[in-house]
Design an enzyme around this catalytic site. Structure first.
Site, PDB file in Angstrom:
ATOM      1  N   HIS A 152      -4.547  -2.871  -0.347  1.00 34.00           N
ATOM      2  CA  HIS A 152      -5.153  -1.611  -0.278  1.00 34.00           C
ATOM      3  C   HIS A 152      -4.249  -0.579   0.161  1.00 34.00           C
ATOM      4  O   HIS A 152      -4.781   0.448   0.764  1.00 34.00           O
ATOM      5  CB  HIS A 152      -6.321  -1.778   0.989  1.00 34.00           C
ATOM      6  CG  HIS A 152      -7.403  -3.035   0.323  1.00 34.00           C
ATOM      7  ND1 HIS A 152      -8.398  -2.953  -0.301  1.00 34.00           N
ATOM      8  CD2 HIS A 152      -7.219  -4.202   0.938  1.00 34.00           C
ATOM      9  CE1 HIS A 152      -8.720  -3.950  -0.322  1.00 34.00           C
ATOM     10  NE2 HIS A 152      -8.259  -4.794   0.582  1.00 34.00           N
ATOM     11  N   SER A 167      14.706  20.003  -7.577  1.00 31.30           N
ATOM     12  CA  SER A 167      13.706  21.118  -7.949  1.00 31.30           C
ATOM     13  C   SER A 167      14.190  22.116  -8.358  1.00 31.30           C
ATOM     14  O   SER A 167      15.283  22.576  -7.780  1.00 31.30           O
ATOM     15  CB  SER A 167      12.540  21.027  -6.846  1.00 31.30           C
ATOM     16  OG  SER A 167      11.883  22.363  -6.973  1.00 31.30           O
ATOM     17  N   LYS A 194      14.146  19.059  -2.430  1.00 28.86           N
ATOM     18  CA  LYS A 194      13.688  18.177  -3.226  1.00 28.86           C
ATOM     19  C   LYS A 194      14.412  17.076  -3.938  1.00 28.86           C
ATOM     20  O   LYS A 194      15.541  17.390  -4.445  1.00 28.86           O
ATOM     21  CB  LYS A 194      12.549  18.344  -4.011  1.00 28.86           C
ATOM     22  CG  LYS A 194      11.447  18.979  -3.085  1.00 28.86           C
ATOM     23  CD  LYS A 194       9.991  18.875  -3.911  1.00 28.86           C
ATOM     24  CE  LYS A 194       9.647  17.842  -4.246  1.00 28.86           C
ATOM     25  NZ  LYS A 194       8.368  17.765  -5.144  1.00 28.86           N
ATOM     26  N   GLU A 202       8.492   8.283 -12.483  1.00 29.05           N
ATOM     27  CA  GLU A 202       7.408   8.880 -13.072  1.00 29.05           C
ATOM     28  C   GLU A 202       7.301   8.901 -14.425  1.00 29.05           C
ATOM     29  O   GLU A 202       6.227   8.574 -15.108  1.00 29.05           O
ATOM     30  CB  GLU A 202       7.539  10.327 -12.587  1.00 29.05           C
ATOM     31  CG  GLU A 202       7.125  10.459 -11.135  1.00 29.05           C
ATOM     32  CD  GLU A 202       7.577  11.950 -10.436  1.00 29.05           C
ATOM     33  OE1 GLU A 202       7.562  12.996 -11.403  1.00 29.05           O
ATOM     34  OE2 GLU A 202       8.005  11.686  -9.132  1.00 29.05           O
TER      35      GLU A 202
END
Ligand code: ARG
Length: 457
Positions: A156, A277, A283, A290
């Site tokens: 979980h 970024s 970043k 992804e």
């Protein structure tokens, strides 16, 4: 007289229709399969007595040149080339003259295209098997060298029990091993030759199909000519396979995306597989992962798209079946790149064992505490309750589980003794899980050996 509806209708076929109908723009990648299929067919025609040995040789050599032109990029496509089959035959005729006109005797593009796709896909299976093996090799190499590191295992997405980092890696290897086996299982069902089925009713020239099978190295011949030209199940199975692999890749990608966040900080992707970024200088984004996750949807779309196309197609060949190619090519291309990228990500990422270690908390040993009492003879259901009370007591006292005094523990059960301190070691916890498939060092090494054995096969 020009047609009443004139305008853009210049020839007998609407140019829009011509573009709509063509498949050469994508099926040209089967040029080698098409040449090999035709060379085998020419040999069959000799044995069937349709062409001479000489003509077959002419065809064979002419096709070698066609192949070479595709390979070195000099093949010139002309307007009338509808697909790879018509293009190759047109070019063959230019090279060898009239003998080329005999090649298609008794053959149809229907058995030809089904044959080409199978030849093409069999080659892909070999490429993809090799890539899957590379991925597994890279992953178990890491698992082997990083076996010391212990991290939280999650259910979980909540901290559950300590595990070895290598155990985590091997959990994903388990999926990939199944994928590799599944791919190999697929092979005999792709390796069924439909050539010699004609358009639908069979070849009228005593074509020796067993010779074609031998020439092309197929496992078997299709049972029935109508089915032979209609069957695209092998593509559907391949697309299921690619989808399943992508799902596995996506789940691993998701784990690594989470682990690479600052909140976790277990892994850092190498610069080769991340981007910055355009606005936020701090970043470093896990774009590779992804994209892997995102492309899973695309491949699943290829799979469902093909099944939708097949549904409701009447017997034998209908042009709907031309829609089988783009999903197959797209999925094959996507999975090939995905396996390469994932292999790169895994082999180059950095791990941060100190952060893994820091995320381990005593409460993750609550199960071990219950198991301690089990070893002292208390039924597990009771020990689970007692350990739960210890967790609550520690929480209320604002201390960690291991900081409870022996007296505090004994207030919950008289069976607690001095040796309870041994429970509060993450090493001890993982080492206790020494069953086949467990997270102890021995068990993990055993898993690595099992994977190696599969790879050597
Ligand atoms: N380009 C076609 C395809 O990919 C080849 C088969 C054409 N057959 C036909 N009867 N029109 O399906």
């Amino acid at each position: 007289m020009s047609k009443l509806w004139g305008g853009r209708f210049t020839g007998s076929v609407d140019p829009v229709m011509e573009r709509f109908n063509e498949s050469l723009s994508y099926d040209k990648r089967m040029y080698r399969a098409d040449v090999r299929g035709s060379q085998a067919y020419a040999k069959g025609l000799v044995q069937a007595g349709v062409i001479t040995e000489e003509e077959s040789e002419k065809i064979h050599n002419g096709l070698e040149q066609v192949l070479k032109e595709w390979q070195d990029g000099t093949f010139k496509i002309v307007q009338s080339d509808e697909d790879i089959h018509t293009a190759n035959e047109r070019r063959l005729a230019e090279i060898i003259g009239s003998a080329a006109g005999k090649l298609h005797t008794g053959r149809s593009r229907n058995d030809q295209v089904a044959t080409d796709m199978r030849i093409w896909l069999l080659e892909q299976v070999d490429t993809l098997s090799a890539l899957m093996k590379d991925l597994l090799k890279v992953t178990i190499a890491r698992a082997q060298s990083e076996i010391d590191h212990i991290m939280p295992g999650y259910t979980h997405l909540q901290r559950a029990q300590p595990i070895r980092w290598s155990h985590f890696l091997l959990s994903h290897c388990g999926f990939f091993i199944s994928d590799l086996k599944r791919l190999q299982d697929l092979r005999p069902r792709i390796s069924v030759l439909p050539l010699g089925s004609g358009p639908l009713a069979g070849n009228p020239f005593a074509m020796p199909r067993d010779l074609l099978q031998k020439e092309l190295g197929f496992d078997s011949l299709s049972l029935n000519s109508m089915q032979g030209v209609a069957d695209r199940d092998f593509i559907a199975e391949f697309l299921f396979w690619t989808t399943m692999v992508m799902v596995h890749i996506s789940r691993l990608a998701e784990d690594l995306i989470i682990y690479s966040s600052s909140e976790f900080g277990f892994v850092t992707l190498s610069d080769a597989y991340s981007t910055g970024s355009s606005i936020m200088p701090q970043k470093k984004n896990p774009d590779s992962l992804e994209l892997l996750r995102g492309k899973t949807g695309r491949v699943f779309g290829d799979f469902t798209g093909l099944l939708m196309t097949l549904k409701g197609v009447p017997s034998t060949y209908n042009k709907d079946l031309q829609e089988d190619k783009e999903p197959m090519f797209d999925a094959a291309h996507t999975i090939e790149n995905s396996l390469l990228v994932l292999q790169g990500v895994i082999s180059t990422m950095n791990i941060h064992p100190e952060n893994m270690r820091r995320s381990l908390t005593d409460d993750m040993l609550a199960t071990d505490l219950a198991e301690y009492l089990v070893r002292k003879g208390i039924p597990f259901r009771e020990t689970h309750h007692i350990s739960g009370s210890a967790v609550r007591l520690a929480e209320e006292s604002k201390i960690s589980l291991s900081q409870l005094t022996l007296e505090q523990l004994q207030s919950l059960s008289p069976k607690f003794e001095k040796d309870v301190e041994e429970v509060f070691s993450f090493e001890t916890s993982v080492e206790r899980r020494d069953v086949v498939g467990g997270t102890s060092r021995r068990a993990v090494l055993e898993q690595i050996e099992t994977v190696k054995a599969v790879l050597e096969k």
